[in-house]
Motif scaffolding. Sequence first.
Motif, mmCIF file in Angstrom:
data_model
loop_
_atom_site.group_PDB
_atom_site.id
_atom_site.type_symbol
_atom_site.label_atom_id
_atom_site.label_comp_id
_atom_site.label_asym_id
_atom_site.label_seq_id
_atom_site.Cartn_x
_atom_site.Cartn_y
_atom_site.Cartn_z
ATOM 1 N N CYS A 220 0.776 -1.279 -0.023
ATOM 2 C CA CYS A 220 0.035 0.178 0.093
ATOM 3 C C CYS A 220 0.842 1.409 -0.037
ATOM 4 O O CYS A 220 0.185 2.441 0.278
ATOM 5 C CB CYS A 220 -0.914 -0.152 1.270
ATOM 6 N N ARG A 221 2.030 1.386 -0.189
ATOM 7 C CA ARG A 221 2.796 2.340 -0.536
ATOM 8 C C ARG A 221 3.355 2.229 -2.130
ATOM 9 O O ARG A 221 4.494 2.958 -2.389
ATOM 10 C CB ARG A 221 3.919 2.570 0.388
ATOM 11 N N SER A 222 2.892 1.306 -2.872
ATOM 12 C CA SER A 222 3.205 0.961 -4.048
ATOM 13 C C SER A 222 2.777 1.890 -5.115
ATOM 14 O O SER A 222 1.494 2.330 -4.663
ATOM 15 C CB SER A 222 2.851 -0.345 -4.811
ATOM 16 N N PRO A 223 2.946 2.257 -6.357
ATOM 17 C CA PRO A 223 2.198 3.112 -7.318
ATOM 18 C C PRO A 223 1.027 2.598 -7.693
ATOM 19 O O PRO A 223 0.055 3.420 -7.949
ATOM 20 C CB PRO A 223 3.214 2.959 -8.533
ATOM 21 N N GLU A 224 0.909 1.104 -7.581
ATOM 22 C CA GLU A 224 -0.243 0.578 -7.976
ATOM 23 C C GLU A 224 -1.301 0.784 -6.999
ATOM 24 O O GLU A 224 -2.736 1.087 -7.386
ATOM 25 C CB GLU A 224 0.061 -0.892 -8.138
ATOM 26 N N GLN B 25 5.691 7.831 0.045
ATOM 27 C CA GLN B 25 6.907 7.332 0.057
ATOM 28 C C GLN B 25 8.085 8.278 0.638
ATOM 29 O O GLN B 25 9.325 8.084 0.617
ATOM 30 C CB GLN B 25 7.366 6.775 -1.427
ATOM 31 N N ARG B 26 7.566 9.483 1.430
ATOM 32 C CA ARG B 26 8.579 10.343 1.863
ATOM 33 C C ARG B 26 9.318 9.614 3.006
ATOM 34 O O ARG B 26 8.871 9.213 3.762
ATOM 35 C CB ARG B 26 7.762 11.549 2.444
ATOM 36 N N VAL B 27 10.725 9.925 2.781
ATOM 37 C CA VAL B 27 11.471 9.682 3.749
ATOM 38 C C VAL B 27 12.267 10.993 4.530
ATOM 39 O O VAL B 27 12.428 11.745 4.124
ATOM 40 C CB VAL B 27 12.908 8.889 3.174
#
Lengths: 501, 501
Positions: free
Chosen positions: B310-314, B344-346
Amino acid sequence: MDAANDAYGDLEGRFRRIANVQGALAVLHWDSAVNMPSGGAAARADQISTLSLTAHELITAPRMADLLDAAEANAQAGDDPWVQANLAEMRRLWRHASAVPARLVEAMSKAAHESEMVWREARAANDWASLQPRIETLLALVREQAAAKAEAFGLDPYDALLDEYEPGGRAARIDVLFADLETYLPELLGRVLDAQGRRGEARLPAGPFPIAAQRGLCEQLMQALGFDAAHGRLDISHHPFTGGVPDDVRITTRYTEDDFARSLMGTIHETGHALYERGLPMAWRNQPVGNARGMVLHESQSLLMEMQACRSPEFITFAAPLMRAAFAGEGADWQADNLLRLYQRVSPGLIRVDADEVTYPSHVILRYGLERRLVAGDMAVADLPDAWRQGMKRLLGVTVADDADGVMQDVHWPSGAFGYFPTYTLGAIAAAQLFAAAKAANPGLLPAIAKGDFAPLLAWVRTHVHSQGSLGTTDEILTRATGAPLGVAAYKAHLEARYLG
Amino acid sequence: MDAANDAYGDLEGRFRRIANVQGALAVLHWDSAVNMPSGGAAARADQISTLSLTAHELITAPRMADLLDAAEANAQAGDDPWVQANLAEMRRLWRHASAVPARLVEAMSKAAHESEMVWREARAANDWASLQPRIETLLALVREQAAAKAEAFGLDPYDALLDEYEPGGRAARIDVLFADLETYLPELLGRVLDAQGRRGEARLPAGPFPIAAQRGLCEQLMQALGFDAAHGRLDISHHPFTGGVPDDVRITTRYTEDDFARSLMGTIHETGHALYERGLPMAWRNQPVGNARGMVLHESQSLLMEMQACRSPEFITFAAPLMRAAFAGEGADWQADNLLRLYQRVSPGLIRVDADEVTYPSHVILRYGLERRLVAGDMAVADLPDAWRQGMKRLLGVTVADDADGVMQDVHWPSGAFGYFPTYTLGAIAAAQLFAAAKAANPGLLPAIAKGDFAPLLAWVRTHVHSQGSLGTTDEILTRATGAPLGVAAYKAHLEARYLG
């Protein structure tokens, strides 16, 4: 003396543990009614069955008989009366538990669960034929249980069942009180309906009544009555009830958008139960003597709030502006005089839980008469529906159209609770007696309620009822509080003053 | 053979009863976090302590040693592997329980519950001084317990604690994996932050985000992932968790109006835990082998959903329109490319539960190092806040302003859970390994998620993880599922592909 202390101290530890298991069971039951998704029912039934078995094993442990004997043998006349009463309650609870073999406890629990499940469907489908064999099976087990307890206590079987709900309660006493009411009430009802006709119609203000607003009003009134939000909650369930433990009392209500009076008075009723639980003596938490005395005093506390205090003109004076504010109510229907007529409306009907306080006892008297004959073996389950119809006609003049709104309306018998019904009306009688004594002791009590101040009433019941726990019988507590044991005089005076005055 | 069956059958009955007591405890714990008013805490602590003692007494009953011996003596090589594994789990659980005297179990349970209650206030008030003595008391009991188990299992005390959460888990193995990450991650983090800088800023869409809308979106996504509302609930608690029992899984989250990403990903995380519980083998409900294998696989299932899927582009392709619909979102901030950057922020930060997957392991490595020293007696509780500050500076370069967002941020130590933290990062490693295997087995898996179809992923984990219960060790289950025991290769490959690709 040391041995006595050791035995009694050991018993206190064991009963504390039993109380904690029962407290856990109370949370599981509350959660089942309030939160549990349908798919959790089987797992929950297993959890409840396991904890019930654990509690039963703890109270019937082999050492218990010796410990009770030793503690009793070493008791002294000068001992703390709370300790004496605690020991007596321990013996009573042990007798109830050990009278019944584990096999019968398990069979009862299983049959009651199955019968209650069938009842839910059968009531919805108006299908007495499917319920009847379940009640027959269950009643056979109840009669076996009653016989075993009758033997252990030296009591009549019905009294042995009654003693679980109302310790010391006896049918012979109830017969006298109910015979009096059975003569008195029908004649009173006629006069009440005449007076009501002269007083003008009660009009239900137009809805809908948003549920959030109802909930806000319920919480406002709970707080006014003295409910402490740090020690309890209000939630929603299909059948309103009071659960939890004294320091965390969980009450429930139900809302419909077309009526607010029902959720409101239901919440006030449960708040009365909750205040009793919360006011039980702190020093005896988790000990038998720290429990509520029985279902008669418990119901007296809910009805003291719902019927005595909160259907009074003084309460309506306080609450009418809050009701108008909650629902943006305007016009004549929202004035105190109409709201009072609404809250005091009398109307013979089919359903016990919807009954007013003039007709309610007749619903109870019918059930009490029928369950006594069932337990005694003087009546067949198959004859119940007709006996119900005849009783409703005779006692209230109403015609029962179908069994769903007749013999199948209550969960008590399908869940195995025989001997419970009379406590409702005994509680109503006790409520009138206690409220009369409270008003006599403090003439400012009702004027305070008109200002939303329930502190004088709460202080009186805290002192005279709640803090007494199970120190003495119901009659002893009533006598200390009101000067007399349970009697119908104050109840009759209350009905006449309110409905004929 | 008959004797063997009798002994094993007897054990199954006893463990079923134990599981029911533990199920009741799970409801009590959930209720404490979700519903209980503050004034109910003392009564609840007593209930939990009593049931914990009951479970302990059941598992350490005098007959148990003989029954285990008899069942093991009569086991045959050809027995059902589930029965063999169940018996092995029974022995392991019995060893854990019988290593610790009942007095210590009860003291631990009570001290942990009270300390957790103090923690809630202390964290809110940034008041380490009030919490410190509670942790000291609790740690003394934990060390006593660790020493007793170390003796019974022939293990190092820390490993003996770890074995409760992750059966077979050993610090020596963790040291190797964590040493690898401790070298690898700081260097990776620098490259990730560089790449992120080149990719452009992630902008949080403007709020506020109404809580009702957040809740609706959470429920929508839970359902998409495969959560069955007939067998569970979503509620609010201060510290999100998954509780209840497999057929009635209770998950919690928390909402703030200024951010929706947090409640959403938190809910998806707990949904991953819930799906594991619910997917455990039906045939082994309430038996030890039917339990989740351990916290490493448990965390792998939450992170498989939260981090891998659930942090994938899909996922963002599927979820971005739902997010826009829930919050009436418009403009560039609500487009998939920005939302993906957001998810996806780090960013190195103070709070473990808010950490991204690149910095998360450093939070765990800090706690693991500290709790090993605490359990070994090489460090005083009083020295924790400073050690925490120094560790955060060294590992993540961040400055801890106060203890509330430092050493007091987690419930684990205040609730007595020492030996738990490493399972988070081991779970993240396992999640990457499992997700890589699932994608390799089914190339259509990610394209299905882009359409909101999680069925292929759920089917794979149901088959290869959930339905395996405790049939074998974590490494055996991982090897059957992925071809290899736990290792960091897939995890590194995942981080590099996602954050440097």
